[in-house]
Enzyme design. Structure first.
Site, PDB file in Angstrom:
ATOM      1  N   ARG A 112      63.065  23.769  18.445  1.00 29.82           N
ATOM      2  CA  ARG A 112      62.940  24.821  17.444  1.00 29.82           C
ATOM      3  C   ARG A 112      63.009  24.147  16.073  1.00 29.82           C
ATOM      4  O   ARG A 112      63.343  22.974  15.962  1.00 29.82           O
ATOM      5  CB  ARG A 112      64.043  25.870  17.579  1.00 29.82           C
ATOM      6  CG  ARG A 112      65.443  25.335  17.323  1.00 29.82           C
ATOM      7  CD  ARG A 112      66.495  26.431  17.374  1.00 29.82           C
ATOM      8  NE  ARG A 112      67.821  25.915  17.010  1.00 29.82           N
ATOM      9  CZ  ARG A 112      68.913  26.651  16.914  1.00 29.82           C
ATOM     10  NH1 ARG A 112      68.853  27.940  17.173  1.00 29.82           N
ATOM     11  NH2 ARG A 112      70.070  26.117  16.574  1.00 29.82           N
ATOM     12  N   ASN A 150      65.921  31.911  11.062  1.00 26.87           N
ATOM     13  CA  ASN A 150      67.245  31.686  11.649  1.00 26.87           C
ATOM     14  C   ASN A 150      67.741  30.318  11.222  1.00 26.87           C
ATOM     15  O   ASN A 150      67.090  29.309  11.484  1.00 26.87           O
ATOM     16  CB  ASN A 150      67.191  31.742  13.182  1.00 26.87           C
ATOM     17  CG  ASN A 150      68.574  31.607  13.804  1.00 26.87           C
ATOM     18  OD1 ASN A 150      69.354  32.557  13.795  1.00 26.87           O
ATOM     19  ND2 ASN A 150      68.882  30.434  14.329  1.00 26.87           N
ATOM     20  N   GLU A 151      68.870  30.306  10.509  1.00 27.13           N
ATOM     21  CA  GLU A 151      69.531  29.058  10.128  1.00 27.13           C
ATOM     22  C   GLU A 151      68.572  28.095   9.417  1.00 27.13           C
ATOM     23  O   GLU A 151      68.296  26.995   9.887  1.00 27.13           O
ATOM     24  CB  GLU A 151      70.149  28.396  11.358  1.00 27.13           C
ATOM     25  CG  GLU A 151      71.228  29.235  12.001  1.00 27.13           C
ATOM     26  CD  GLU A 151      71.901  28.562  13.188  1.00 27.13           C
ATOM     27  OE1 GLU A 151      73.051  28.914  13.499  1.00 27.13           O
ATOM     28  OE2 GLU A 151      71.264  27.680  13.805  1.00 27.13           O
ATOM     29  N   GLU A 313      76.841  34.991  13.905  1.00 28.26           N
ATOM     30  CA  GLU A 313      77.171  34.368  15.183  1.00 28.26           C
ATOM     31  C   GLU A 313      78.620  33.904  15.116  1.00 28.26           C
ATOM     32  O   GLU A 313      78.953  33.004  14.358  1.00 28.26           O
ATOM     33  CB  GLU A 313      76.259  33.165  15.474  1.00 28.26           C
ATOM     34  CG  GLU A 313      74.785  33.504  15.572  1.00 28.26           C
ATOM     35  CD  GLU A 313      73.913  32.275  15.820  1.00 28.26           C
ATOM     36  OE1 GLU A 313      74.471  31.211  16.180  1.00 28.26           O
ATOM     37  OE2 GLU A 313      72.685  32.371  15.641  1.00 28.26           O
ATOM     38  N   TRP A 321      74.840  22.166  23.667  1.00 23.81           N
ATOM     39  CA  TRP A 321      73.569  22.065  24.362  1.00 23.81           C
ATOM     40  C   TRP A 321      73.757  21.146  25.571  1.00 23.81           C
ATOM     41  O   TRP A 321      74.816  20.531  25.750  1.00 23.81           O
ATOM     42  CB  TRP A 321      72.511  21.492  23.424  1.00 23.81           C
ATOM     43  CG  TRP A 321      72.134  22.429  22.311  1.00 23.81           C
ATOM     44  CD1 TRP A 321      72.574  23.706  22.113  1.00 23.81           C
ATOM     45  CD2 TRP A 321      71.234  22.155  21.238  1.00 23.81           C
ATOM     46  NE1 TRP A 321      72.007  24.251  21.001  1.00 23.81           N
ATOM     47  CE2 TRP A 321      71.180  23.318  20.436  1.00 23.81           C
ATOM     48  CE3 TRP A 321      70.482  21.047  20.870  1.00 23.81           C
ATOM     49  CZ2 TRP A 321      70.382  23.400  19.301  1.00 23.81           C
ATOM     50  CZ3 TRP A 321      69.685  21.118  19.736  1.00 23.81           C
ATOM     51  CH2 TRP A 321      69.634  22.287  18.965  1.00 23.81           C
ATOM     52  N   GLU A 363      70.473  25.752  25.830  1.00 20.74           N
ATOM     53  CA  GLU A 363      71.815  26.254  25.528  1.00 20.74           C
ATOM     54  C   GLU A 363      72.546  26.827  26.739  1.00 20.74           C
ATOM     55  O   GLU A 363      73.362  27.732  26.599  1.00 20.74           O
ATOM     56  CB  GLU A 363      71.736  27.302  24.412  1.00 20.74           C
ATOM     57  CG  GLU A 363      71.353  26.710  23.069  1.00 20.74           C
ATOM     58  CD  GLU A 363      71.429  27.702  21.914  1.00 20.74           C
ATOM     59  OE1 GLU A 363      71.535  27.247  20.770  1.00 20.74           O
ATOM     60  OE2 GLU A 363      71.390  28.927  22.166  1.00 20.74           O
TER      61      GLU A 363
END
Length: 683
Positions: A112, A150-151, A313, A321, A363
């Protein structure tokens, strides 16, 4: 301007990935969420291949069904734009969207965040999917807001695709207008680096000895931040246009991004991802480390962006991971403790990551509330307890603000310059850790504030400000800090202060540059403390006290320029034995201190004692070091949070009776907080 989430009561939620589970599980999941008093879910941020399985072909059926079911169970939904995970058809057809390492290696599909923000095609495709989603979901009653991407800058925060080089070239042209100005700012006459055409300008590239121009590198970080914000703005503007009744946020706090500017320019409030065990999994040889309690330092930065914020989160289980980030299972009580750690520092909405642990993918060890088997466990029990407590206390706490009389000052220029500069960067991490740790252990609530557009009135909230190693300092900042001292504040500087300008170039002036006259000293000599050089100790003049720990990492040898400067401590050895190491000068109604080294815990303790800085609770509450203290306040009451980070009970003594709003119990005299326990005393 500090933008905050607006809630009437504390809310609890969870991240949910319906695309990863059979739809036969959805209703039972939502039913159990409601039983646990979970009110919010976040969905969609990794589902681009579901929303757009082929270019220009959109399929929202799966999420329509999820949203309808969420509405049925009165769950409020945060929808994520899925641009952190471009699908395979996209990266295969448009490889120019992929990110590239500084060595020129392209990062391929399969993880990602493998795209670059500068690609015109990627920006176009991100705008398309955002607009399609906004138009489709804008009127669904379950959706209350959007998370952009995201992030941002997670995994990687440096970008070297061809589009990035082009965008950087445009950025420096806009910033400097002329090559002459660019060359001056970067000092390119050094080593014959002078640019004679804009086409010669690139982002930093591999060089001999891996040593690019430091001023070039500083501007690279500024560019990355501006470019990231420009990427996010595309989506924010579409969402504002199409769904103006929804709020907009994003989550993160990652490198090379001015998150304050990001929030000010386009978000309704900032959100953060809270994983306290990241503070525990790396090697730590220091004495009495804060461990998971150190995460409060990050939360203090988030609070400076949004007084009241969302934890998008919240760590809910063991993490990691398959191949890295190995975090053990939270001990019984820690999930609840970490939740209240977030609430103490300003979170009014807390979302656990995640509802159920993934059974496939990278994950599979990043555990959520539910395990693979989907049966009751102790993490579900703890989250259920928190949900019940939020219902009970939520209206009292929501909207209250954290109270602190001490602040640690930071800024992005020094953060970014210090990454590359070995003569001031390492000092900051050590000093801030020492200050934050000892303030924690002495139960002194502390803000971390980023220097931006603050007024004198805003700084005057603080009795004490620590600005440890601001190598880069403008004259404007020096003037503001001088006004703060003259108005009655106490200000502390550390070694290597003020010798650089905003381009990162060294001033041809005595150090500490623009605050030299404020401090009444100059730096007569200096040395790094490294290799075989042994750091000297300190002799404190006010009580002839020898500090056991040394004046570490760097030593500024100070020269007194004004008669009203008081020497508080001198060096005890080396060729500068007996030279001033720590000075104090009164200015107006306040005082400024300059310490010529990196701060350690012993020095911080001595300074707090010398300056008579103590806990606001000292008159009525006795606490052991293992308990974190913080106060959230409104016009009606103070709510004193007591968080026990130890695996042993904490003995406390209340000299006046106070009510623990979590239990309704009156605390009077001696009592204990259980291991990993929480109390919130109303006063």
């Amino acid at each position: 301007m500090n933008k905050s989430i607006q809630l009437d009561s504390l809310q609890l939620g969870v991240c949910y990935y319906p695309e990863q589970w059979s739809d036969s599980l959805w209703e039972d999941d939502f039913k159990r969420m409601k039983q646990m008093n979970l009110s919010h879910i976040r969905i969609g941020e990794f589902a681009w291949s579901v929303f757009e399985p082929q270019e220009g072909v959109y399929d929202f059926d799966l999420f329509d069904r999820v949203l309808d079911l969420a509405q049925q169970y009165e769950l409020k939904v945060i929808m994520g734009t899925p641009t952190a995970t471009p699908p395979a058809w996209l990266t295969h057809k448009y490889p120019e969207v992929l990110n590239v390492s500084i060595e020129g290696v392209t990062y391929q599909h399969g993880m990602r965040r493998h795209y670059n923000y500068s690609s015109p095609k990627y920006r176009e495709l991100c705008a398309n999917i955002t607009r399609q989603m906004a138009n489709h979901f804008k009127n669904h009653p379950a959706i209350i807001g959007w998370q952009i991407d995201n992030e941002l800058n997670c995994e990687i925060s440096e970008f070297y695709a061809e589009a990035d080089h082009i965008a950087f070239r445009e950025w420096v042209q806009h910033r400097y207008h002329t090559l002459e100005a660019l060359n001056k700012a970067w000092g390119t006459v050094f080593w014959s680096q002078t640019y004679t055409d804009w086409e010669q300008v690139y982002l930093p590239r591999p060089t001999v000895s891996h040593s690019p121009n430091p001023h070039h590198v500083l501007d690279e970080k500024r560019f990355i931040s501006d470019n990231t914000i420009a990427f996010a703005r595309i989506q924010a503007e579409i969402l504002r246009e199409v769904a103006p009744h929804h709020w907009i946020t994003t989550n993160g706090l990652f490198g090379h991004l001015d998150t304050h500017a990001l929030t000010e320019e386009m978000l309704d409030f900032f959100s953060y991802d809270s994983y306290p065990q990241f503070s525990t999994i790396s090697g730590n040889n220091e004495h009495k480390p804060l461990l998971d309690r150190k995460w409060s330092q990050n939360l203090s930065v988030v609070r400076n962006i949004s007084n009241n914020f969302c934890i998008m989160e919240q760590q809910a289980g063991p993490g990691g991971w398959v191949n890295r980030m190995n975090m053990p299972a939270p001990r019984p009580g820690q999930l609840r403790l970490w939740t209240y750690q977030s609430v103490l520092h300003g979170a009014d909405l807390v979302m656990y990551f995640r509802w159920r642990t993934a059974t496939f993918g990278t994950e599979i060890y990043w555990h959520g509330l539910n395990d693979y088997h989907n049966q009751p466990n102790r993490r579900i029990a703890e989250a259920t307890q928190v949900g019940e407590e939020f219902v009970s206390i939520g209206e009292k706490i929501a909207g209250t603000t954290y109270q602190a009389n001490v602040a640690i000052l930071k800024d992005y220029d020094n953060d970014w310059d210090g990454e590359y500069d070995i003569w001031h960067g390492p000092l900051t991490a050590k000093s801030i850790n020492a200050w934050f740790k000892q303030l924690q252990y002495q139960h002194i609530p502390t803000d971390i504030i980023y220097l931006r557009h603050q007024t004198l009135e805003e700084l005057q909230r603080y009795q004490l400000i620590i600005y440890p190693h601001a190598a880069i300092m403008s004259e404007q900042t020096a003037m503001l800090l001088t006004q703060y001292v003259e108005a009655g504040g106490t200000l502390i500087f550390g070694a290597r202060t003020g010798y650089k300008d905003l381009n990162g170039q060294c001033r041809m002036a005595p150090m500490p540059g623009p605050v030299a006259s404020l401090c009444g000293i100059s730096v007569a000599d200096f040395t790094s403390i490294t290799g075989t050089i042994e750091a000297p100790g300190l002799l404190w003049k006010h009580n002839n006290k020898q500090i056991e720990q040394a004046a570490e990492l760097f030593n500024d040898i100070l020269h007194i320029q004004h008669d009203d400067v008081e020497v508080l401590a001198t060096y005890t050895s080396c060729y500068y034995e007996n030279a001033p190491a720590l000075t104090k000068r009164s200015q107006g109604q306040g005082q400024v201190l300059y310490y010529g080294a990196a701060f350690n815990e012993a020095v911080v303790d001595e300074l707090l004692s010398l300056l008579d800085i103590s806990s606001p609770l000292v008159d009525w509450l006795e606490l052991p070091e293992q308990v974190e203290v913080g106060i959230r306040q409104n016009e009606h009451a103070d709510y004193v949070f007591l968080l026990n980070y130890s695996d042993q009970p904490a003995s406390i003594h209340a000299k006046v009776p106070r009510t623990d709003i979590l239990t309704g119990t009156t605390i009077d005299g001696a009592t204990t907080i259980p291991a990993y326990g929480v109390m919130i005393l109303q006063s």
